[in-house]
Design an enzyme around this catalytic site. Sequence first.
Site, PDB file in Angstrom:
ATOM      1  N   HIS A   1       0.869  -1.176   0.000  1.00 23.08           N
ATOM      2  CA  HIS A   1       0.000   0.000   0.000  1.00 23.08           C
ATOM      3  C   HIS A   1       0.915   1.237   0.000  1.00 23.08           C
ATOM      4  O   HIS A   1       2.024   1.185   0.524  1.00 23.08           O
ATOM      5  CB  HIS A   1      -0.829  -0.055   1.290  1.00 23.08           C
TER       6      HIS A   1
ATOM      7  N   ASP B   1       3.002  -4.640   7.997  1.00 23.78           N
ATOM      8  CA  ASP B   1       1.799  -3.822   7.837  1.00 23.78           C
ATOM      9  C   ASP B   1       0.609  -4.752   8.070  1.00 23.78           C
ATOM     10  O   ASP B   1       0.292  -5.602   7.225  1.00 23.78           O
ATOM     11  CB  ASP B   1       1.790  -3.232   6.421  1.00 23.78           C
TER      12      ASP B   1
ATOM     13  N   GLN C   1      -4.682  -4.958   7.168  1.00 26.17           N
ATOM     14  CA  GLN C   1      -5.759  -5.833   6.691  1.00 26.17           C
ATOM     15  C   GLN C   1      -5.826  -7.157   7.444  1.00 26.17           C
ATOM     16  O   GLN C   1      -6.614  -8.029   7.085  1.00 26.17           O
ATOM     17  CB  GLN C   1      -5.600  -6.106   5.179  1.00 26.17           C
TER      18      GLN C   1
ATOM     19  N   LYS D   1     -10.123  -0.225  10.902  1.00 27.63           N
ATOM     20  CA  LYS D   1     -10.333  -1.390  10.037  1.00 27.63           C
ATOM     21  C   LYS D   1     -10.684  -2.634  10.847  1.00 27.63           C
ATOM     22  O   LYS D   1     -10.725  -3.742  10.323  1.00 27.63           O
ATOM     23  CB  LYS D   1      -9.075  -1.653   9.200  1.00 27.63           C
TER      24      LYS D   1
ATOM     25  N   CYS E   1      -4.833   2.662  -3.521  1.00 27.31           N
ATOM     26  CA  CYS E   1      -3.515   3.074  -2.971  1.00 27.31           C
ATOM     27  C   CYS E   1      -2.462   2.017  -3.280  1.00 27.31           C
ATOM     28  O   CYS E   1      -1.603   1.716  -2.440  1.00 27.31           O
ATOM     29  CB  CYS E   1      -3.580   3.334  -1.470  1.00 27.31           C
TER      30      CYS E   1
HETATM   31  C1  LIG Z   1      -2.469  -2.798   3.533  1.00 22.53           C
HETATM   32  C2  LIG Z   1      -2.750  -1.403   4.027  1.00 22.53           C
HETATM   33  N1  LIG Z   1      -1.767  -0.707   4.583  1.00 22.53           N
HETATM   34  C3  LIG Z   1      -1.960   0.529   5.060  1.00 22.53           C
HETATM   35  C4  LIG Z   1      -3.187   1.147   4.986  1.00 22.53           C
HETATM   36  C5  LIG Z   1      -3.352   2.520   5.524  1.00 22.53           C
HETATM   37  O1  LIG Z   1      -4.178   2.522   6.630  1.00 22.53           O
HETATM   38  P1  LIG Z   1      -4.628   3.892   7.303  1.00 22.53           P
HETATM   39  O2  LIG Z   1      -5.181   4.735   6.204  1.00 22.53           O
HETATM   40  O3  LIG Z   1      -5.657   3.480   8.297  1.00 22.53           O
HETATM   41  O4  LIG Z   1      -3.421   4.489   7.939  1.00 22.53           O
HETATM   42  C6  LIG Z   1      -4.245   0.471   4.388  1.00 22.53           C
HETATM   43  C7  LIG Z   1      -5.556   1.131   4.226  1.00 22.53           C
HETATM   44  O5  LIG Z   1      -6.280   0.904   3.303  1.00 22.53           O
HETATM   45  C8  LIG Z   1      -4.016  -0.850   3.900  1.00 22.53           C
HETATM   46  O6  LIG Z   1      -5.005  -1.543   3.325  1.00 22.53           O
END
Ligand SMILES: Cc1ncc(COP(=O)(O)O)c(C=O)c1O
Length: 399
Positions: A116, A193, A196, A219, A357
């Site tokens: 992401h 990360d 998800q 999430k 993203c």
């Molecule tokens: C795999 C992954 N990493 C990071 C993020 C970023 O999360 P946040 O916007 O809550 O900081 C997301 C959000 O869609 C994601 O799906």
Amino acid sequence: MRKDFPILDQQVHGQPLIYFDNAATTQKPRGVIEALRSYYEHDNANVHRGLHELSSRATEAYENARQRVASYLNAASADEIVFTRGTTESINLVAQAWGGKFLRADDVILLTEMEHHSNLVPWQLLAERIGARLRFVPVRDDGTLALEQLDQLLTTDVKLFAFTQVSNSLGTINPVAELSRRARNAGAVTLVDAAQSAGHMPVDVQELGCDFLAFSGHKMCGPTGSGALYGRAELLDAMPPWHGGGEMIVSVTLEKSSFKKAPHRFEAGTPNIAGAIGLAAAIDYLEAIGRPAIAEHDAQLTSYAMQRIAELPGVRILGPAGERGAILGFVMNAAHPHDLTTFADQRGLALRGGHHCNQPLMRRFGLPGTTRASFYFYNTQEEIDRMTDILGDAVSFFS
Ligand SMILES: Cc1ncc(COP(=O)(O)O)c(C=O)c1O
């Protein structure tokens, strides 16, 4: 369980709402909404400051929430949990505080092609600032990582390996424990990360053997603006602060300051107290269901959805055919993802269309974007049947 989620009980454009955008954010159960309301109605005060009853209550609830997150992730201590606004802020914290101190010009930061933007852009900014290099584990056509190349990529100049546990576009579940072990053997620090995964499956940082892990409360049934960074104590203790301000100091003169120990050193200013309390309530809710049960439901719904969507003409599903997270990205010959998503919305179905993203990953697959359906424990097989009907109608409409 659906009755615990008041938002799900509504009509959108005259149709019952089907919420399949859970990878973007999940809905909140009454227990979380109630925890926020109760905090503001009874206990609201600033933490760690006031010598009065409300401040003591707020501080206790905030620090209990830290303990709750630590036990949820099986961290060795609550001192290994830094509250942040979510995954993005957690990763930026590590890039700036850890990366800024411990990485040098020509060091390599190893990422994957499926990251992401949150786990890519902070490293690009750091690399540009200090002259470090970025390297990527490729993604195979089936949406899994090309792990046969990992030994070659994990050279001695790799100082950090940051990767996602579950891909937000492909649904791929990466073998975190194996990746962490191989990185550690090569002398690299690991960052996972877990945006998800944290709300969908058991995540045990000691079992996974990672050094850092980032996740977002919103999430996993928690409030927006809540989340945390797990960091191994030894690493957090060696990191300098990244934001300066109140709450994070021991003493301040006009010229110089000394700082608290981790995690408070990384929480400058008034934190998102209500967010932390709401996150703890979300964890209570998820643990009452049980993460293995959530993972099982995810797996059943996703495999059913893959089967149903594959029945439609001109559809291509991205990501692994076998085990995957509750995420289904696909493209249809009939229409662009934005048009499909708008068509679905008009029928009460919330999907997501676009690059999610994940621009480099979309480029890797030669696509401008995908349509994504992402599920949670409150979704049902009937909703998937309805989605299949709506997508079938879209095929006729756009053709
Ligand atoms: C795999 C992954 N990493 C990071 C993020 C970023 O999360 P946040 O916007 O809550 O900081 C997301 C959000 O869609 C994601 O799906």
